[in-house]
Design a protein around this motif. Structure first.
Motif, mmCIF file in Angstrom:
data_model
loop_
_atom_site.group_PDB
_atom_site.id
_atom_site.type_symbol
_atom_site.label_atom_id
_atom_site.label_comp_id
_atom_site.label_asym_id
_atom_site.label_seq_id
_atom_site.Cartn_x
_atom_site.Cartn_y
_atom_site.Cartn_z
ATOM 1 N N LYS A 52 -4.130 11.830 -4.754
ATOM 2 C CA LYS A 52 -3.469 13.109 -4.467
ATOM 3 C C LYS A 52 -1.963 12.956 -4.312
ATOM 4 O O LYS A 52 -1.196 13.772 -4.812
ATOM 5 N N VAL A 53 -1.546 11.925 -3.627
ATOM 6 C CA VAL A 53 -0.150 11.812 -3.239
ATOM 7 C C VAL A 53 0.660 10.888 -4.139
ATOM 8 O O VAL A 53 1.792 11.197 -4.476
ATOM 9 N N ILE A 54 0.086 9.770 -4.539
ATOM 10 C CA ILE A 54 0.878 8.746 -5.210
ATOM 11 C C ILE A 54 0.800 8.790 -6.727
ATOM 12 O O ILE A 54 1.816 8.767 -7.411
ATOM 13 N N MET A 55 -0.388 8.843 -7.279
ATOM 14 C CA MET A 55 -0.550 8.714 -8.728
ATOM 15 C C MET A 55 0.258 9.711 -9.557
ATOM 16 O O MET A 55 0.767 9.338 -10.612
ATOM 17 N N PRO A 56 0.440 10.953 -9.119
ATOM 18 C CA PRO A 56 1.252 11.864 -9.932
ATOM 19 C C PRO A 56 2.711 11.419 -10.090
ATOM 20 O O PRO A 56 3.412 11.933 -10.945
ATOM 21 N N ASN A 57 3.147 10.466 -9.297
ATOM 22 C CA ASN A 57 4.528 10.014 -9.335
ATOM 23 C C ASN A 57 4.687 8.612 -9.901
ATOM 24 O O ASN A 57 5.747 8.009 -9.781
ATOM 25 N N VAL A 58 3.641 8.114 -10.523
ATOM 26 C CA VAL A 58 3.672 6.773 -11.089
ATOM 27 C C VAL A 58 3.363 6.870 -12.575
ATOM 28 O O VAL A 58 2.493 7.626 -12.990
ATOM 29 N N ASN A 59 4.091 6.076 -13.349
ATOM 30 C CA ASN A 59 3.735 5.920 -14.755
ATOM 31 C C ASN A 59 2.738 4.769 -14.769
ATOM 32 O O ASN A 59 3.094 3.619 -15.032
ATOM 33 N N THR A 92 0.840 -1.197 0.000
ATOM 34 C CA THR A 92 0.000 0.000 0.000
ATOM 35 C C THR A 92 0.870 1.240 0.000
ATOM 36 O O THR A 92 0.609 2.197 -0.723
ATOM 37 N N LEU A 93 1.896 1.215 0.820
ATOM 38 C CA LEU A 93 2.810 2.342 0.868
ATOM 39 C C LEU A 93 3.465 2.546 -0.493
ATOM 40 O O LEU A 93 3.618 3.674 -0.950
ATOM 41 N N ALA A 94 3.793 1.450 -1.134
ATOM 42 C CA ALA A 94 4.392 1.547 -2.466
ATOM 43 C C ALA A 94 3.434 2.208 -3.437
ATOM 44 O O ALA A 94 3.813 3.089 -4.205
ATOM 45 N N VAL A 95 2.202 1.769 -3.416
ATOM 46 C CA VAL A 95 1.205 2.382 -4.282
ATOM 47 C C VAL A 95 1.013 3.832 -3.885
ATOM 48 O O VAL A 95 0.949 4.722 -4.721
ATOM 49 N N ALA A 96 0.959 4.086 -2.600
ATOM 50 C CA ALA A 96 0.774 5.451 -2.127
ATOM 51 C C ALA A 96 1.941 6.337 -2.533
ATOM 52 O O ALA A 96 1.745 7.481 -2.917
ATOM 53 N N CYS A 97 3.130 5.805 -2.440
ATOM 54 C CA CYS A 97 4.302 6.609 -2.783
ATOM 55 C C CYS A 97 4.311 7.005 -4.239
ATOM 56 O O CYS A 97 4.930 7.994 -4.600
ATOM 57 N N SER A 98 3.636 6.258 -5.035
ATOM 58 C CA SER A 98 3.609 6.595 -6.441
ATOM 59 C C SER A 98 2.591 7.675 -6.735
ATOM 60 O O SER A 98 2.455 8.101 -7.859
ATOM 61 N N MET A 99 1.887 8.143 -5.723
ATOM 62 C CA MET A 99 0.808 9.098 -5.938
ATOM 63 C C MET A 99 1.065 10.473 -5.322
ATOM 64 O O MET A 99 0.208 11.329 -5.389
ATOM 65 N N VAL A 100 2.174 10.719 -4.691
ATOM 66 C CA VAL A 100 2.445 12.004 -4.054
ATOM 67 C C VAL A 100 2.599 13.093 -5.104
ATOM 68 O O VAL A 100 3.236 12.884 -6.120
ATOM 69 N N PRO A 101 1.990 14.277 -4.883
ATOM 70 C CA PRO A 101 2.033 15.301 -5.923
ATOM 71 C C PRO A 101 3.436 15.806 -6.191
ATOM 72 O O PRO A 101 4.264 15.909 -5.303
ATOM 73 N N TRP A 102 3.690 16.153 -7.454
ATOM 74 C CA TRP A 102 4.973 16.692 -7.867
ATOM 75 C C TRP A 102 5.079 18.128 -7.408
ATOM 76 O O TRP A 102 4.164 18.897 -7.509
ATOM 77 N N SER A 103 6.236 18.503 -6.979
ATOM 78 C CA SER A 103 6.526 19.904 -6.715
ATOM 79 C C SER A 103 7.471 20.374 -7.813
ATOM 80 O O SER A 103 7.959 19.583 -8.606
ATOM 81 N N ASP A 105 9.817 15.496 -16.884
ATOM 82 C CA ASP A 105 9.630 16.324 -15.695
ATOM 83 C C ASP A 105 9.985 15.627 -14.380
ATOM 84 O O ASP A 105 9.537 16.031 -13.316
ATOM 85 N N GLY A 106 10.805 14.589 -14.450
ATOM 86 C CA GLY A 106 11.256 13.947 -13.212
ATOM 87 C C GLY A 106 11.200 12.430 -13.303
ATOM 88 O O GLY A 106 11.137 11.852 -14.380
ATOM 89 N N TRP A 107 11.210 11.789 -12.148
ATOM 90 C CA TRP A 107 11.202 10.329 -12.058
ATOM 91 C C TRP A 107 9.790 9.838 -11.818
ATOM 92 O O TRP A 107 9.017 10.461 -11.100
ATOM 93 N N ARG A 108 9.465 8.675 -12.417
ATOM 94 C CA ARG A 108 8.166 8.038 -12.232
ATOM 95 C C ARG A 108 8.376 6.571 -11.865
ATOM 96 O O ARG A 108 9.195 5.873 -12.467
#
Length: 188
Positions: free
Chosen positions: A67-74, A13-24, A160-163
């Protein structure tokens, strides 16, 4: 009680969540291991502060993930890899439905694990990557009660960064784990 299975679910879950944190704005220059550490810390903090997530409120979990993880996941790449050859044969509408269903599957499967977050900490393992690498492995370990949990991330460098595009929990890569499930669904 936190057992190894629940801790494994929490890690996933944390892994999935980590992939959703918004990009700054700084995320484009952020190193992949720094991104994972920041996201992990943020997700753990949010879960600890939200009693509804701890109680397993699926809507709150979905909000956290979106909100948190999906913006950081491809997520498109992750879903395509899980679906396999059937992905290329699917129409754009079918691909969108597959992505939506995969997300629901992941969130539903691991929502209960977020309720288990209490005193866990994330330890970053040394990263072995060259400065110009575009595909890297970030290795972490979750410690708390019980045995440590291996949690690794495959990331790709985009404009625009890492995914994040795959996650390994206790030696099982998420994409590979779901390939047989999708193969059955696509063939049906």
């Amino acid at each position: 009680m936190m057992n190894r299975r629940n801790l494994g679910r929490m890690a996933a879950t944390l892994a999935v969540a980590c992939s959703m944190v918004p990009w700054s704005a700084m995320a484009a220059d952020e190193a992949p291991d720094a991104l994972i550490k920041r996201l992990s810390t943020e997700v753990i903090s949010m879960v600890r502060d939200d009693k509804a997530i701890q109680a397993g409120d699926i809507n709150k979990v979905i909000t956290l993930v979106d909100k948190v993880i999906m913006p950081n996941v491809n997520f498109r790449r992750m879903t395509a890899a899980a679906v396999g050859p059937g992905w290329r044969k699917a129409s754009p509408e079918q691909q969108k439905r597959l992505q939506d269903e995969f997300k629901i599957l992941l969130v539903s499967t691991y929502a209960g694990a977020l309720a288990q977050v209490s005193d866990q900490t994330i330890t970053m393992k040394p990263m072995r990557a060259a400065a110009d690498d575009k595909d890297v492995l970030v290795r972490t370990e979750i410690t708390g009660r019980g045995d440590p949990i291996q949690l690794d991330y495959r990331l790709e460098k985009v404009a625009d960064g890492w995914r994040i595009y795959d996650v390994n929990v206790l030696g099982a890569w998420l994409v590979q784990t779901y390939q047989s499930t999708f193969a059955q669904e696509v063939s049906a």
